[in-house]
Design a protein around this motif. Structure first.
Motif, PDB file in Angstrom:
ATOM      1  N   THR A   2       0.830  -1.199   0.000  1.00  0.00           N
ATOM      2  CA  THR A   2       0.000   0.000   0.000  1.00  0.00           C
ATOM      3  C   THR A   2       0.862   1.245   0.000  1.00  0.00           C
ATOM      4  N   LYS A 140      -0.436   7.025   7.245  1.00  0.00           N
ATOM      5  CA  LYS A 140      -1.785   7.446   7.587  1.00  0.00           C
ATOM      6  C   LYS A 140      -1.926   7.827   9.055  1.00  0.00           C
ATOM      7  N   ALA A 203      -3.385   4.930  -5.501  1.00  0.00           N
ATOM      8  CA  ALA A 203      -4.519   4.350  -4.799  1.00  0.00           C
ATOM      9  C   ALA A 203      -3.996   3.333  -3.800  1.00  0.00           C
ATOM     10  N   ALA A 204      -4.913   2.724  -3.053  1.00  0.00           N
ATOM     11  CA  ALA A 204      -4.525   1.799  -2.000  1.00  0.00           C
ATOM     12  C   ALA A 204      -3.825   0.574  -2.539  1.00  0.00           C
ATOM     13  N   SER A 346     -10.145   9.178   0.387  1.00  0.00           N
ATOM     14  CA  SER A 346      -8.935   8.477  -0.024  1.00  0.00           C
ATOM     15  C   SER A 346      -7.873   9.487  -0.448  1.00  0.00           C
ATOM     16  N   SER A 347      -6.602   9.051  -0.450  1.00  0.00           N
ATOM     17  CA  SER A 347      -5.494   9.968  -0.716  1.00  0.00           C
ATOM     18  C   SER A 347      -5.564  10.568  -2.113  1.00  0.00           C
ATOM     19  N   GLU A 348      -6.055   9.803  -3.092  1.00  0.00           N
ATOM     20  CA  GLU A 348      -6.071  10.308  -4.462  1.00  0.00           C
ATOM     21  C   GLU A 348      -7.130  11.384  -4.683  1.00  0.00           C
ATOM     22  N   ARG A 349      -8.076  11.523  -3.751  1.00  0.00           N
ATOM     23  CA  ARG A 349      -9.107  12.558  -3.870  1.00  0.00           C
ATOM     24  C   ARG A 349      -8.908  13.666  -2.847  1.00  0.00           C
ATOM     25  N   ARG A 350      -7.791  13.640  -2.135  1.00  0.00           N
ATOM     26  CA  ARG A 350      -7.629  14.537  -1.000  1.00  0.00           C
ATOM     27  C   ARG A 350      -7.449  15.989  -1.435  1.00  0.00           C
TER      28      ARG A 350
END
Length: 411
Positions: A2, A140, A203-204, A346-350
């Motif tokens: 991850t 995280k 992504a994860a 999620s990190s990609e939409r942060r």
């Protein structure tokens, strides 16, 4: 592997270095902004506006327009940052600030200054991208720590910038304060390019994120469990902080035995900023052990009391004590609320999500001086009581929505 595992494999020092680099860049830039922001009313007078009422109106408009425009465009820039890179968007903002702020020192009318303040809002979003970058540049479980450091650097700038800016303005002229700010933004820009390394959002599952996956629309904002609650908490925290920045000088002006109103106000604001910066750093640390929502609840409950009691402060010493206590209790509010928001997406939409969070903060930034100033004109004590009541309202909102926040973070 991850994203978080990948960050851990690069070691503790890698993410620490990136986050400290971000904090340094934010500190330099925001110290620069504080060189001229407190002195906008004086610059309005220098530009030929003499009537006190018009000076107040122009000052309020110039102060509010930049965060208002920045907040409205925040979601758009945040979504764009998720596609092209958050570091690139920070570079865009800082490069624009260098040009626009320097131009502010050359204007010959208040209308020209207003146009440049609007343009500053258009290319803004710098602090938002810094928060988003901090939240994805670390494991995280370290997100609150990273956000706390960046937020603490921003708060600490208030303790240094106005005093340094006042010295420059009084010895060399107000226009030079803008040139110094532009120079500091240039230094921050160079520091960002040299010191910070951004990886491509993943992504994860470790796969690169496609551009279409970074969308975060108004429907997503309203539909994501707990996210509207975080928006409200950010608005309350920012409204209180900006409101007190306006109310403290007004309170000092009516206190007995105060002969150096500006100096005393500056000392109170600076010491309170130091307390708030420390609180932001501590809040980030504590959020690794206890839920951010619980810490934020305690802060709002405790912070409401000294905030309201400032209405009854009989002297500058008691006002200083109460303002510092408020900073200690509420200084970590934005850090904790940003951390809550970061756990919901999620990190990609942060980047896009932080754009919406920034909208709430900027609405508070724009609304607070207008509402607090208007209420203070009717009742200065009532304005302090309103801020105290808002802190307790934030605590009530957290009590009601705690379950929704837990479910949102788990989904």
């Amino acid at each position: 592997m991850t994203t978080d595992d990948g960050l851990r494999s690069r070691g503790f020092e890698s993410w620490e270095r990136n986050v400290w680099a971000l904090a340094l860049v934010v500190f330099i830039a925001f110290v620069g902004f504080q060189f001229f922001s407190p002195f906008l009313p004086l610059y309005v007078i220098e530009l030929g506006v003499s009537d006190p009422t018009r000076v107040a109106l122009w000052s309020g408009l110039l102060t509010a327009v930049t965060p208002a425009v920045s907040g409205l465009l925040g979601p758009l820039w945040g979504r764009f940052a998720d596609r092209v890179g958050r570091k690139m968007m920070m570079i865009r903002s800082l490069a624009g600030f260098v040009i626009i702020v320097a131009a502010m020192g050359l204007v010959t009318s208040v209308t020209q200054l207003l146009i440049l303040r609007v343009l500053q809002g258009v290319i803004a979003g710098f602090s938002v991208f810094a928060m988003a970058l901090a939240s994805v540049s670390c494991p995280k479980d370290k997100v609150p720590v990273a956000i706390g450091r960046v937020q603490g650097a921003q708060l600490l700038s208030v303790a240094i910038g106005p005093a340094a800016g006042g010295y420059v303005a009084s010895h060399f002229g107000l226009r030079y304060a803008f040139f110094v700010t532009a120079g500091m933004c240039a230094i921050a820009l160079v520091g960002l390019m040299l010191l910070f390394t951004e990886g491509r959002p993943h992504a994860a599952d470790g796969e690169a994120v496609a551009g279409r996956e970074s969308s975060f629309t108004l429907r997503d904002v309203l539909g994501l469990r707990g996210f509207p609650l975080v928006l409200g908490l950010l608005f309350i925290g920012q409204f209180i902080d900006r409101g007190l920045s306006l109310l403290v000088p007004l309170k000092v002006a009516v206190l007995p035995d105060v002969t150096r109103i500006a100096a005393t106000s500056g000392e109170i604001i600076s010491l309170a900023a130091i307390c708030a910066a420390g609180a932001a750093l501590v809040a980030g640390r504590l959020a690794q052990r206890w839920p951010p929502a619980r810490l934020l609840l305690v802060g709002f409950v405790l912070g409401g009391l000294p905030c309201a009691l400032m209405a009854l402060a009989p002297g500058w010493q008691s006002l200083l004590l109460l303002r510092c206590l408020t900073g200690l209790c509420l200084g970590g509010a934005l850090t904790l609320a940003y951390s809550l928001g970061g756990t919901l997406v999620s990190s990609e939409r942060r980047g896009a999500a932080f754009g919406w969070l920034a909208l709430s903060v900027q609405v508070g930034t724009a609304a607070s001086p207008l509402v607090s100033g208007g209420l203070a004109a009717l009742s200065l004590s009532g304005a302090f009581l309103l801020d105290g009541a808002l802190a307790w309202l934030g605590a009530g909102v957290l009590l009601i929505g705690a379950r929704r926040l837990r479910r949102g973070a788990a989904s």
